[in-house]
Design a protein around this motif. Structure first.
Motif, short mmCIF file in Angstrom:
data_model
loop_
_atom_site.label_atom_id
_atom_site.label_comp_id
_atom_site.label_asym_id
_atom_site.label_seq_id
_atom_site.Cartn_x
_atom_site.Cartn_y
_atom_site.Cartn_z
N VAL A 16 5.70 43.65 -87.79
CA VAL A 16 4.59 42.74 -87.56
C VAL A 16 4.83 42.10 -86.21
N ALA A 17 3.80 42.08 -85.36
CA ALA A 17 3.96 41.50 -84.03
C ALA A 17 2.62 40.97 -83.53
N GLU A 18 2.70 40.01 -82.63
CA GLU A 18 1.51 39.51 -81.95
C GLU A 18 0.98 40.64 -81.07
N GLU A 19 -0.32 40.71 -80.89
CA GLU A 19 -0.95 41.86 -80.23
C GLU A 19 -0.35 42.20 -78.86
N GLN A 20 -0.16 41.23 -77.98
CA GLN A 20 0.38 41.52 -76.65
C GLN A 20 1.82 42.01 -76.73
N ASP A 21 2.61 41.43 -77.65
CA ASP A 21 3.99 41.88 -77.85
C ASP A 21 3.99 43.31 -78.38
N LEU A 49 15.18 28.86 -88.91
CA LEU A 49 13.87 28.24 -89.03
C LEU A 49 13.27 28.49 -90.41
N GLU A 50 13.41 29.73 -90.91
CA GLU A 50 12.90 30.03 -92.26
C GLU A 50 13.57 29.14 -93.30
N LYS A 51 14.88 28.93 -93.18
CA LYS A 51 15.61 28.07 -94.12
C LYS A 51 15.15 26.63 -94.00
N GLU A 52 14.93 26.16 -92.77
CA GLU A 52 14.44 24.79 -92.56
C GLU A 52 13.07 24.61 -93.21
N ILE A 53 12.21 25.60 -93.08
CA ILE A 53 10.87 25.53 -93.66
C ILE A 53 10.96 25.47 -95.18
N LEU A 54 11.77 26.35 -95.77
CA LEU A 54 11.93 26.35 -97.23
C LEU A 54 12.46 25.02 -97.75
N LYS A 55 13.37 24.42 -97.00
CA LYS A 55 13.95 23.15 -97.42
C LYS A 55 12.94 22.00 -97.28
N ALA A 56 12.25 21.94 -96.15
CA ALA A 56 11.33 20.84 -95.88
C ALA A 56 9.97 21.01 -96.54
N VAL A 64 7.52 33.59 -90.07
CA VAL A 64 8.23 33.56 -88.80
C VAL A 64 8.25 34.99 -88.27
N ILE A 65 7.67 35.19 -87.08
CA ILE A 65 7.54 36.53 -86.51
C ILE A 65 8.22 36.54 -85.14
N PRO A 66 9.37 37.22 -85.03
CA PRO A 66 10.06 37.32 -83.74
C PRO A 66 9.20 38.02 -82.69
N SER A 67 9.33 37.59 -81.45
CA SER A 67 8.59 38.18 -80.34
C SER A 67 9.57 38.60 -79.25
N TRP A 74 6.86 33.49 -83.21
CA TRP A 74 5.58 32.92 -83.64
C TRP A 74 5.75 32.38 -85.05
N LEU A 75 5.28 31.19 -85.28
CA LEU A 75 5.21 30.62 -86.62
C LEU A 75 3.74 30.69 -87.00
N ARG A 76 3.44 31.49 -88.01
CA ARG A 76 2.05 31.81 -88.36
C ARG A 76 1.71 31.28 -89.74
N GLY A 77 0.49 30.76 -89.90
CA GLY A 77 0.05 30.28 -91.20
C GLY A 77 -1.23 29.47 -91.10
N ALA A 78 -1.54 28.79 -92.17
CA ALA A 78 -2.74 27.94 -92.21
C ALA A 78 -2.56 26.77 -91.24
N HIS A 79 -3.67 26.37 -90.63
CA HIS A 79 -3.64 25.29 -89.64
C HIS A 79 -2.98 24.03 -90.21
#
Length: 91
Positions: A16-21, A49-56, A64-67, A74-79
Motif C-alpha cells: 500500500v502506498a501513496e500514489e506519487q510514492d 507510532l502504531e503502538k502509540e496509537i493503540l495505547k492512546a 500507518v503507511i511507510p513512504s 502517512w497516517l491515514r484514516g477518518a478526519h
C-alpha cells in the motif's frame, strides 16, 4: 498539528502506498486505488507510532503507511480520528 490532506492511495500484492510514492517506486499501474484523509510525518518509526496509537486511541482505525519518496510515513484514516491522534500523540 500537521496539515490533514486528501491523497490517493494504491494497493496491490501486499503493498500500500501513496500514489506519487507508488509511481516513484515503479510499481505496476493496474491496481486498486482510493482517496483518503491523511497526514505526512517524518522522523517517526512506523512500529512505535502504531503502538502509540493503540495505547492512546485503542478504537481508532488509523493506518500507518511507510513512504520511500518522500521519506517518512502517512497516517491515514477518518478526519476526526486524525484530529484526535494529533492531539493525543502531540503530532
Amino acid at each position: 498539528m500537521p496539515e490533514i490532506v486528501r491523497r490517493m492511495f494504491l494497493e496491490g500484492k501486499d503493498v500500500v502506498a501513496e500514489e506519487q510514492d507508488w509511481k516513484a517506486r515503479g510499481l505496476p499501474p493496474d491496481v486498486r486505488g482510493w482517496s483518503a484523509y491523511c497526514v505526512f510525518l517524518t522522523g517517526r518509526d512506523p512500529e512505535k507510532l502504531e503502538k502509540e496509537i493503540l495505547k492512546a486511541l485503542p478504537r481508532a482505525t488509523l493506518n500507518v503507511i511507510p513512504s520511500q519518496n518522500p521519506a517518512g510515513l502517512w497516517l491515514r484514516g477518518a478526519h476526526w480520528e486524525l484530529c484526535q491522534a494529533a492531539d493525543a500523540l502531540k503530532l
